[in-house]
Motif scaffolding. Structure first.
Motif, PDB file in Angstrom:
ATOM      1  N   THR A   1       0.759  -1.161  -0.114  1.00  0.00           N
ATOM      2  CA  THR A   1       0.046  -0.064  -0.012  1.00  0.00           C
ATOM      3  C   THR A   1       0.869   1.146   0.061  1.00  0.00           C
ATOM      4  O   THR A   1       1.926   1.163   0.822  1.00  0.00           O
ATOM      5  N   LEU A   2       0.577   2.109  -0.646  1.00  0.00           N
ATOM      6  CA  LEU A   2       1.377   3.329  -0.943  1.00  0.00           C
ATOM      7  C   LEU A   2       0.633   4.454  -0.134  1.00  0.00           C
ATOM      8  O   LEU A   2      -0.576   4.559  -0.015  1.00  0.00           O
ATOM      9  N   SER A   3       1.461   5.299   0.302  1.00  0.00           N
ATOM     10  CA  SER A   3       1.045   6.566   1.245  1.00  0.00           C
ATOM     11  C   SER A   3       1.708   7.743   0.787  1.00  0.00           C
ATOM     12  O   SER A   3       2.959   7.594   0.857  1.00  0.00           O
ATOM     13  N   LEU A   4       0.948   8.582   0.070  1.00  0.00           N
ATOM     14  CA  LEU A   4       1.487   9.947  -0.500  1.00  0.00           C
ATOM     15  C   LEU A   4       2.219  10.959   0.482  1.00  0.00           C
ATOM     16  O   LEU A   4       1.534  10.843   1.619  1.00  0.00           O
ATOM     17  N   ILE A   5       3.360  11.259   0.272  1.00  0.00           N
ATOM     18  CA  ILE A   5       4.159  12.461   1.254  1.00  0.00           C
ATOM     19  C   ILE A   5       3.972  13.627   0.627  1.00  0.00           C
ATOM     20  O   ILE A   5       4.114  13.834  -0.335  1.00  0.00           O
ATOM     21  N   GLY A   6       3.718  14.676   1.649  1.00  0.00           N
ATOM     22  CA  GLY A   6       3.713  16.084   1.411  1.00  0.00           C
ATOM     23  C   GLY A   6       4.956  16.556   0.640  1.00  0.00           C
ATOM     24  O   GLY A   6       6.294  15.979   0.811  1.00  0.00           O
ATOM     25  N   VAL A   7       4.960  17.754  -0.175  1.00  0.00           N
ATOM     26  CA  VAL A   7       6.073  18.122  -1.077  1.00  0.00           C
ATOM     27  C   VAL A   7       7.178  18.583  -0.089  1.00  0.00           C
ATOM     28  O   VAL A   7       8.124  18.441  -0.175  1.00  0.00           O
ATOM     29  N   THR A   8       6.593  19.475   1.066  1.00  0.00           N
ATOM     30  CA  THR A   8       7.436  20.118   2.112  1.00  0.00           C
ATOM     31  C   THR A   8       7.837  19.241   3.058  1.00  0.00           C
ATOM     32  O   THR A   8       8.624  19.639   4.087  1.00  0.00           O
ATOM     33  N   ASP A   9       7.265  17.894   3.276  1.00  0.00           N
ATOM     34  CA  ASP A   9       7.697  16.831   4.445  1.00  0.00           C
ATOM     35  C   ASP A   9       9.164  16.464   4.016  1.00  0.00           C
ATOM     36  O   ASP A   9       9.320  15.480   3.088  1.00  0.00           O
ATOM     37  N   THR A  10      10.225  16.681   4.785  1.00  0.00           N
ATOM     38  CA  THR A  10      11.581  16.220   4.642  1.00  0.00           C
ATOM     39  C   THR A  10      11.995  15.353   5.945  1.00  0.00           C
ATOM     40  O   THR A  10      13.117  15.009   5.965  1.00  0.00           O
ATOM     41  N   ALA A  11      10.985  15.017   6.990  1.00  0.00           N
ATOM     42  CA  ALA A  11      11.363  14.496   8.185  1.00  0.00           C
ATOM     43  C   ALA A  11      11.655  12.801   7.757  1.00  0.00           C
ATOM     44  O   ALA A  11      10.793  12.284   6.831  1.00  0.00           O
ATOM     45  N   LEU A  12      12.775  12.453   8.349  1.00  0.00           N
ATOM     46  CA  LEU A  12      12.834  10.948   8.220  1.00  0.00           C
ATOM     47  C   LEU A  12      12.326  10.037   9.219  1.00  0.00           C
ATOM     48  O   LEU A  12      12.351  10.523  10.537  1.00  0.00           O
TER      49      LEU A  12
END
Length: 282
Positions: A223-234
């Motif tokens: 299952t894929l979960s979309l990440i926000g463009v500004t989300d750079t947290a690891l």
């Protein structure tokens, strides 16, 4: 005598200076005539300013302003469809172009050698060193309802059955985070106005990650979960959920049966000592 010697020296110096002067005039006249001849020769061949490459441009390389320049090209052998000042290769309002084949230095830039504005040379132009392309099967639910676009980043979750370490049951685990999409179905270009219910998405990942995804896809559901463009947290911690943790149920530790106490007595039989069980008393 000295007077005669001085006069001869002065005459010699004068003659030498005159010879140098004449030689300079002759050389200057020759150079002017050579430049004039070259100008006449160029003027006799009609030319047109077109865009040519300034250096070698590899296949899939994004073409920049430093890679091209305007140069005169004989009109008699002018290729069809060349880029000129009136129809520039790059400029305001023209998106990126990439080379569709290897271009040698000072080649005329033609539409058959470069992509359309915003185009690409295929998936290989989107891969960074050490990356490979890998396709994942998705549907409406696992593919974020058609909102995935090339260039997006996603987290990938695996759901399957686990039977190891004394535990069994279904588990959902985050196996990869921040994976970059480079194509949705067979399209590598972004079209924000179209909704695509994808059947496959192609990701760019290292060979190690691809081996993990290959095994995960063959043993469970992804299952894929979309990440926000500004989300750079690891995501540094492991995320794993089973049925009990999802419902907030704490599994009870198994009760161990009390160990039965055994009592023995030792009896000597000849040279041997024998251990004989007897009832235990408090």
């Amino acid at each position: 005598m000295r007077l005669v010697f001085g006069l001869v020296l002065l005459v010699g110096i004068g003659l030498a200076g005159f010879a140098v002067y004449m030689a300079q005039n002759y050389i200057g006249a020759y150079e002017n005539a050579l430049v004039q001849a070259r100008q006449n020769q160029v003027a006799s061949v009609p030319t047109q300013m077109i865009y040519v490459s300034t250096k070698e441009i590899p296949y899939g390389h994004e073409i920049t302003e430093e890679d091209i320049k305007l140069a005169p090209w004989p009109e008699e052998i002018l290729p069809e469809g060349v880029f000129t000042e009136n129809s520039p290769l790059l400029g305001p309002g023209i998106e990126r172009r990439v080379a569709l084949r290897n271009i040698e230095p000072f080649e005329a830039m033609l539409p058959t050698k470069v992509s359309e504005p915003g185009g690409s040379a295929g998936l290989t132009s989107f891969l960074e060193p050490g990356e490979t392309a890998f396709a994942l099967k998705v549907d409406v639910a696992t593919g974020v309802s058609g909102f995935l676009r090339p260039g997006d980043r996603v987290d990938i979750y695996w759901t399957g059955k686990v039977n190891a370490g004394g535990q069994s049951g279904s588990v959902t685990k985050l196996i990869q985070t921040g994976v970059r999409l480079i194509a949705v179905d067979q399209k590598a270009e972004t079209n924000a106005n179209a909704t695509i219910i994808a059947r496959t998405v192609t990701v760019a990942a290292s060979r190690e990650v691809v081996s993990v995804l290959t095994h995960a896809q063959s043993t469970g559901k992804l299952t894929l979960s979309l990440i926000g463009v500004t989300d750079t947290a690891l995501v540094e911690e492991s995320i794993e959920v089973d049925q009990l943790s999802m419902l907030g149920i704490v599994a009870e530790a198994p009760q161990l049966a009390p160990k039965e106490e055994s009592c023995f007595t030792r009896v000597r039989r000849g040279a041997d000592v024998v251990q004989i069980p007897i009832p235990c008393t408090n």
